[in-house]
Write an enzyme that holds these catalytic residues in place. Structure first.
Site, PDB file in Angstrom:
ATOM      1  N   CYS A 136      65.542 -21.796 -51.987  1.00 20.80           N
ATOM      2  CA  CYS A 136      66.428 -20.653 -52.243  1.00 20.80           C
ATOM      3  C   CYS A 136      65.979 -19.439 -51.417  1.00 20.80           C
ATOM      4  O   CYS A 136      66.104 -19.449 -50.205  1.00 20.80           O
ATOM      5  CB  CYS A 136      66.491 -20.372 -53.743  1.00 20.80           C
ATOM      6  SG  CYS A 136      67.945 -19.438 -54.228  1.00 20.80           S
ATOM      7  N   HIS A 178      67.385 -25.872 -56.475  1.00 14.88           N
ATOM      8  CA  HIS A 178      66.033 -25.705 -57.038  1.00 14.88           C
ATOM      9  C   HIS A 178      65.507 -27.013 -57.632  1.00 14.88           C
ATOM     10  O   HIS A 178      65.685 -27.259 -58.835  1.00 14.88           O
ATOM     11  CB  HIS A 178      66.080 -24.666 -58.166  1.00 14.88           C
ATOM     12  CG  HIS A 178      66.258 -23.263 -57.692  1.00 14.88           C
ATOM     13  ND1 HIS A 178      65.192 -22.424 -57.452  1.00 14.88           N
ATOM     14  CD2 HIS A 178      67.366 -22.546 -57.421  1.00 14.88           C
ATOM     15  CE1 HIS A 178      65.637 -21.239 -57.048  1.00 14.88           C
ATOM     16  NE2 HIS A 178      66.965 -21.292 -57.018  1.00 14.88           N
ATOM     17  N   GLU A 195      62.549 -27.676 -58.463  1.00 14.69           N
ATOM     18  CA  GLU A 195      61.512 -27.382 -59.474  1.00 14.69           C
ATOM     19  C   GLU A 195      62.121 -27.099 -60.847  1.00 14.69           C
ATOM     20  O   GLU A 195      61.418 -27.102 -61.848  1.00 14.69           O
ATOM     21  CB  GLU A 195      60.641 -26.200 -58.994  1.00 14.69           C
ATOM     22  CG  GLU A 195      61.200 -24.800 -59.207  1.00 14.69           C
ATOM     23  CD  GLU A 195      62.299 -24.399 -58.221  1.00 14.69           C
ATOM     24  OE1 GLU A 195      62.804 -25.275 -57.490  1.00 14.69           O
ATOM     25  OE2 GLU A 195      62.662 -23.207 -58.222  1.00 14.69           O
TER      26      GLU A 195
END
Lengths: 82, 226
Positions: free
Chosen positions: B86, B195, B197
């Site tokens: 990002c 994302h 994660e």
């Protein structure tokens, strides 16, 4: 002292969603003659020099390195003594 | 394998990245402040999401000049793994470690949802745990994720298999050719808007991001005989 008035705008080939939204808003307000709006950034940079040539070189470098992303943006500037 | 998560003023997905590495891999991971002058202790460097320097001027434009970026550049040149997620992706394009630029979403809205991605290149150290063509679900959260690159560079990127992820179905930001993630020519620097994660456990809505982290560790172990 020299004042650099710098304009950074998206290249003509790059879509400007902010400009398009403002175009639509102007149309909604009845300004049907509006063909297109492009939105950019205006910056004033004061430079502690009296030498225009130096100022021009330095401002060009600032634009290339930080103030504009030349992948998608173009820049122009004018110098005035203040 | 040692991981560094770089923290810029305004990073806000740094702890998510740390937790993902701890939970998925159980490997050592440290948060490293953006003024750090030495990253030689780390094998993989993560530039997390967030709003570095408030996104002032342009996303990633100011973070690019943080002292640590010289070390990130050095690590990338040495072939170490670097991931920008990002805002981290925006920083990598601003640094010219990856080609192109991220523009404002074409619909001008901030977009926050889980989206389907197609894995276009499963031959990178980040994606070998996936199959080419596999559809995975990863969250996005961005206002400036509209990837742009000129035609000439895009052709080179395609020839070199640098497009790693594409949005599947709906394109959430107007990016050119539905691109969601790319790598550099050498394949050791990855930038992506989604994302991974935030998708490492079913409780988060998807665990599809986990394979990205396990791919990294598997590849590193193979390379280093560890």
């Amino acid at each position: 002292m020299i004042l650099a008035k710098i304009h950074v705008t998206l290249k003509a080939s790059v879509l400007d969603p902010e400009g398009t939204t403002v175009t639509k808003s102007l149309h909604a307000l009845g300004y049907d003659e509006v063909e297109d709006v492009r939105i950019g950034k205006y910056m004033e940079v004061k430079i502690n020099t009296t030498d225009r040539k130096t100022a021009e070189e330095r401002v060009t470098e600032m634009c290339e390195r930080l103030l504009a992303n030349t992948v998608i943006e173009k820049y122009s500037f004018e110098l005035t003594e203040v | 394998m040692r991981f560094a998560v770089i923290v810029f003023p305004g990073s806000n997905c740094d702890i998510d990245a740390v937790k993902a590495i701890e939970d998925v891999l159980g490997e050592p991971v440290e948060m490293v402040w953006h003024t750090a002058a030495d990253l030689s202790a780390y094998d993989c460097i993560i530039l997390p999401g967030g709003f570095s320097y408030g996104d002032y001027l342009r996303s990633g434009a100011i973070a690019r000049f943080s002292p640590v970026m010289e070390e990130v550049r050095k690590a990338a040149a040495e072939g170490k793994l670097v991931i920008g997620i990002c805002n981290g992706f925006q920083i990598l394009t601003e640094s010219h470690l990856l080609p192109g630029a991220l523009r404002e979403n074409n619909h001008t809205q901030f977009n926050c949802e889980i989206v389907p991605l197609v894995v276009e290149n499963a031959n990178t150290p980040f994606t070998s745990g996936y199959q080419k063509g596999q559809v995975i679900h990863i969250p996005i959260a961005h206002g400036e994720g509209n990837y742009y690159v000129d035609e000439e560079t895009l052709a080179k990127m395609k020839a070199n298999n640098q497009i790693v992820f594409r949005y599947h179905g709906k394109n959430p930001n107007g990016s050119i050719e539905n691109i969601a993630g790319i790598c550099n020519e050498q394949g050791n620097v990855l930038g992506m808007m989604p994302h991974p994660e935030r998708a490492v456990h079913d409780l988060l809505g998807s665990s599809d991001g986990g394979a990205l982290f396990t791919s990294i560790l598997t590849n590193w172990r193979e390379k280093h005989g560890a």
